[in-house]
Structure formats: structure tokens, C-alpha cells
Design an enzyme around this catalytic site. Structure first.
Site, mmCIF file in Angstrom:
data_model
loop_
_atom_site.group_PDB
_atom_site.id
_atom_site.type_symbol
_atom_site.label_atom_id
_atom_site.label_comp_id
_atom_site.label_asym_id
_atom_site.label_seq_id
_atom_site.Cartn_x
_atom_site.Cartn_y
_atom_site.Cartn_z
ATOM 1 N N ASN A 1 1.456 -0.342 0.564
ATOM 2 C CA ASN A 1 2.629 -0.108 -0.272
ATOM 3 C C ASN A 1 2.687 -0.996 -1.510
ATOM 4 O O ASN A 1 3.408 -0.679 -2.468
ATOM 5 C CB ASN A 1 3.905 -0.324 0.556
ATOM 6 N N HIS B 1 12.641 -9.715 6.441
ATOM 7 C CA HIS B 1 13.030 -8.535 7.227
ATOM 8 C C HIS B 1 11.823 -8.181 8.108
ATOM 9 O O HIS B 1 11.073 -7.249 7.846
ATOM 10 C CB HIS B 1 13.402 -7.381 6.284
ATOM 11 N N ASP C 1 19.967 -5.733 9.043
ATOM 12 C CA ASP C 1 19.860 -6.743 10.108
ATOM 13 C C ASP C 1 21.216 -7.425 10.328
ATOM 14 O O ASP C 1 21.603 -7.703 11.459
ATOM 15 C CB ASP C 1 18.799 -7.780 9.729
ATOM 16 N N GLY D 1 13.239 11.649 0.977
ATOM 17 C CA GLY D 1 13.041 11.132 2.339
ATOM 18 C C GLY D 1 14.341 11.081 3.137
ATOM 19 O O GLY D 1 15.426 11.382 2.636
ATOM 20 N N GLN E 1 5.969 0.482 -9.973
ATOM 21 C CA GLN E 1 7.410 0.654 -10.205
ATOM 22 C C GLN E 1 8.009 -0.560 -10.907
ATOM 23 O O GLN E 1 8.908 -0.418 -11.733
ATOM 24 C CB GLN E 1 8.108 0.971 -8.879
ATOM 25 N N VAL F 1 13.829 -1.395 -0.413
ATOM 26 C CA VAL F 1 14.021 -1.023 0.994
ATOM 27 C C VAL F 1 12.668 -0.765 1.671
ATOM 28 O O VAL F 1 12.472 -1.075 2.838
ATOM 29 C CB VAL F 1 14.925 0.230 1.081
ATOM 30 N N GLY F 2 11.713 -0.198 0.905
ATOM 31 C CA GLY F 2 10.386 0.105 1.459
ATOM 32 C C GLY F 2 9.741 -1.169 1.988
ATOM 33 O O GLY F 2 9.771 -2.211 1.328
ATOM 34 N N SER G 1 17.205 8.548 1.991
ATOM 35 C CA SER G 1 17.912 9.058 0.811
ATOM 36 C C SER G 1 18.797 10.231 1.160
ATOM 37 O O SER G 1 19.858 10.433 0.563
ATOM 38 C CB SER G 1 16.909 9.483 -0.263
HETATM 39 C C1 LMR Z 1 14.165 -1.082 10.265
HETATM 40 O O1 LMR Z 1 14.400 -2.283 10.416
HETATM 41 O O2 LMR Z 1 14.700 -0.229 10.984
HETATM 42 C C2 LMR Z 1 13.228 -0.643 9.186
HETATM 43 O O3 LMR Z 1 12.769 -1.745 8.460
HETATM 44 C C3 LMR Z 1 12.095 0.157 9.682
HETATM 45 C C4 LMR Z 1 11.105 -0.667 10.481
HETATM 46 O O4 LMR Z 1 9.898 -0.563 10.212
HETATM 47 O O5 LMR Z 1 11.532 -1.388 11.366
#
Ligand code: LMR
Length: 382
Positions: free
Chosen positions: A137, A219, A191, A46, A144, A161-162, A49
Site C-alpha cells: 500500500n 493502529h 480503537d 468500497g 496520493q 484509514v488504509g 465508503s
Molecule cells: C480494523 O481495526 O478493524 C481495521 O484496521 C482492519 C484491520 O485490518 O484490522
């Protein structure tokens, strides 16, 4: 000498291997190098990566004396692309890159992993909130987590991260009881970097003058970029900036919705800056934190000093001695404004945890999350 073995006929999940053997090389070149570490990366074909792997292979993340074995996990669909990634890594002539293994079976690719960077997941697009991806997801992180539990090194550090990364990290953690819960992270360094950038721009200083920036919570759009404890050139950011209205009404929502703002511009989510922030997050764990400073990472709330509900993965201020572990930084000022915002993010994560209780083996409440948010809506949508 490079040896190549194609996927074995009839194997449902073939791992083909690009094995780089340096036994014919003069020892002096690699004298002083550490023992190679195995870094497993999912979503390896992706866009994130594609930026990150080359940083890792170059030595900029784990150090100039740290040889790397990269284990790259892709999907059935990305198998060919994954081979392309491995070829580009070969062609980039990184001396520290000792081996590249590619495949689509986490049980093979996570074998002996000392670091697992879990990037692969369906990303959100326009009109979606990160939590809309929970069900889509979540299953990936069950699989995993279980694979890590079975085959990874017992000290493996996992960075998810996903999205929604906090709760995906929770799912992976709960499915990997053999690994230390403290070693699971979800990425909020992106962030933190975004917050440092906006504070630096407002104050008219370079980014490295901004320190002590915490991202609290999820997040997501409920995250809390903490300007109360942030510093600019060692002084309180609030005093240097002298504009509370800007901090509360412009800075805060700008950071909370930055991911969505990027999706509106690109039509896809951020990739390069995410890769940079993953590199920063790893560096923060493998190098000692500068005296008096801290970094943000979302970790298990077990035993946290801020009274955040246990059983979720929540971004908090942490420090590291540089050995891959971390400790919470205690004693930050939590004023009423922060407390209320932190509570909202805590509640959101508790609800997310309830929504995935069937994936974490917990008895959770009903899933009460609302539908899609609006920070990724394209102009004209509502
Ligand atoms: C981001 O913050 O840029 C990533 O988490 C992608 C998203 O969906 O915002």
C-alpha cells in the site's frame, strides 16, 4: 438541474462529473448555509465508503448548514461501481450534497480538497498483520501525497484509514511538503470507540459515560488503550472497575486484536464501525472538545510533550477548538505499565518508518519488521 458528462474519449484517466446546479431554486431554502466544502474520498466504491458517504452527505458529520462537494476516487476496476455510488447518492435526496465528482486520477479528484479521507488501500485478510501491507500500500500513499501536495487546498486535513494507517499517513505527509504536517491524521478513533464500549460493558454504564480514553501509538496489536487515565462518570476507570487483572490481561488485548477478531468473523475487515469512527474523528475536529475531555488521533510526533521519537505518526490525546486543528493534551499520568507498552508501539512505528524510508525520501535503517502476526489467524491456523 442535473448535467452529466461522460469520460472524454481517449483520456487515460477520465473524470466524469455529476454536477448538481441549484441556480433555479429559491434562495431562501439555502439561506444561512456556509460555502460548500470539497471532501475527497479515496476507495469510494468500497465498503467503508458505502457507509461513510451517506453520513457525510446527510449533514451529520460537518453540520446541518454545511453544503458538501464530494470528490470520489476509485480505481480502474471500480469505475462502474463508482458511478453506482454517485447514482445512489443522487437518489438519496440530500439537500446539502451540492456536487459529486467521480474519477480515478488523484490529480483531478483531490483538486481544491479541504478534506481528504484516504480509505482506499488493499485491506488485510486472514493470516495477515497490518504491517504486512506496508510495501503493497505504501506506493499508493506516495502517489496520493504528491497529488495532494500539488492540487489540494493548502489547509487540507488528511485522514488516512488504509492500513497500516500510521505509516501510510507518514508516507503521504512526507510526500506533501506544501501541506501543514499537523493536518495529517491516521485513524485510531475506531480503537478508542472499541475501548469505550468494553469499559462501558464492564462497568454496566452507557458508552457516553466513559471519557478521557486515549489510544497511544500504532493502529496495530501494539496499540495501548489507556485505562489509567480513562474516566467513567467522571471517576477514574481503574477505581470504578476495580479489577486490574481484567484491565491488563483481558481489556487490553481485546482492543489490540479487535480488528483481527472481526476479520475472523466476517472474512473481511470492519466497515460500518470504521465509517462511524471516521465520522466521529471528523466531528472531533470540527466541533469544540467538551471541557476536560480529549480524543485520540494519530498525528505527527513533531514537538509532542511525551518524549515520543519525532518523525513518526503516533496516536495521542488531543483537543480541538472545532476549527479543524488540534493541540496535544499534556500532563497525563504515564505509569510504568503504560510507559513500557507505549515504548513498544513507538519502536514498532520507528521500524515501520525505516521500512518505508525509500518512500519518504529519508535515509532509514534496514527493515527489521517480523513477518505476519497471529491476530487474524483463522481457527486451526498457526
Ligand atoms: C480494523 O481495526 O478493524 C481495521 O484496521 C482492519 C484491520 O485490518 O484490522
Amino acid at each position: 438541474m442535473t448535467t452529466r458528462a461522460a469520460a472524454e474519449e481517449g483520456e487515460p484517466y477520465g473524470v466524469f462529473k455529476l454536477n448538481y446546479d441549484i441556480s433555479n431554486d429559491v434562495a431562501a431554502k439555502s439561506a444561512g448555509w456556509k460555502t460548500p466544502i470539497v471532501v475527497a474520498v479515496s476507495g469510494a466504491a468500497g465498503q467503508i465508503s458505502n457507509h461513510l458517504l451517506f453520513k457525510i452527505a446527510s449533514g451529520e458529520v460537518y453540520g446541518a448548514d454545511q453544503p458538501i462537494i464530494l470528490n470520489l476516487l476509485g480505481s480502474e476496476r471500480s469505475k462502474e461501481a463508482l458511478e453506482g455510488v454517485a447514482m445512489e447518492l443522487e437518489d438519496s435526496l440530500y439537500p446539502l450534497l451540492r456536487q459529486v465528482n467521480i474519477g480515478i486520477d488523484p490529480l483531478k479528484i483531490f483538486k481544491d480538497a479541504e478534506w481528504a479521507l484516504l480509505i482506499g488501500a488493499k485491506p488485510r485478510g486472514p493470516g495477515m498483520e497490518r504491517s504486512d501491507l506496508l510495501e503493497m500500500n505504501g506506493q499508493i500513499f506516495v502517489e496520493q501525497g504528491k497529488a495532494l501536495n500539488e492540487v489540494a487546498n493548502k489547509t487540507c486535513k488528511v485522514c488516512v484509514v488504509g492500513n497500516p494507517c500510521n505509516t501510510n499517513a507518514l508516507i503521504a505527509m512526507e510526500n506533501a511538503p506544501n501541506l501543514d504536517r499537523k493536518n495529517f491524521h491516521a485513524l485510531t478513533r475506531l480503537d478508542e470507540n472499541r475501548a469505550k464500549c468494553q469499559l462501558a460493558l464492564k462497568a454496566g454504564v452507557f458508552y457516553d459515560t466513559v471519557s478521557n480514553v486515549t489510544i497511544w501509538g500504532n493502529h496495530s496489536t501494539t496499540q495501548v488503550p489507556d485505562f489509567v487515565n480513562a474516566k467513567i462518570d467522571g471517576k477514574k476507570a481503574v477505581e470504578v472497575i476495580g479489577d486490574d487483572a481484567w484491565l491488563e490481561e483481558e481489556f487490553t488485548p481485546t482492543i489490540q486484536t479487535r480488528g483481527g477478531a472481526l476479520i475472523k468473523k466476517w472474512g473481511r475487515s470492519s466497515a460500518a464501525s470504521t465509517a462511524v469512527s471516521i465520522a466521529d474523528a471528523i466531528k472531533s475536529l470540527v466541533t469544540p472538545t467538551p471541557e476536560g475531555d480529549w480524543f485520540s488521533t494519530a498525528v505527527s510526533t513533531d514537538g509532542n510533550p511525551y518524549g515520543i521519537a519525532e518523525g513518526i505518526v503516533f496516536s495521542m490525546p488531543c483537543r480541538s477548538k472545532g476549527d479543524g486543528s488540534y493541540e496535544f493534551v499534556e500532563g497525563l499520568e504515564i505509569n510504568d505499565w503504560l510507559r513500557e507498552k507505549i515504548k513498544a508501539s513507538e519502536e514498532e512505528l520507528t521500524k515501520e518508518a525505516d521500512c518505508v524510508s525509500h518512500l519518504t525520501g529519508k535515509l532509514g535503517g534496514a527493515c527489521e519488521l517480523q513477518g505476519a502476526g497471529t491476530d487474524t489467524m483463522l481457527p486451526g491456523e498457526n
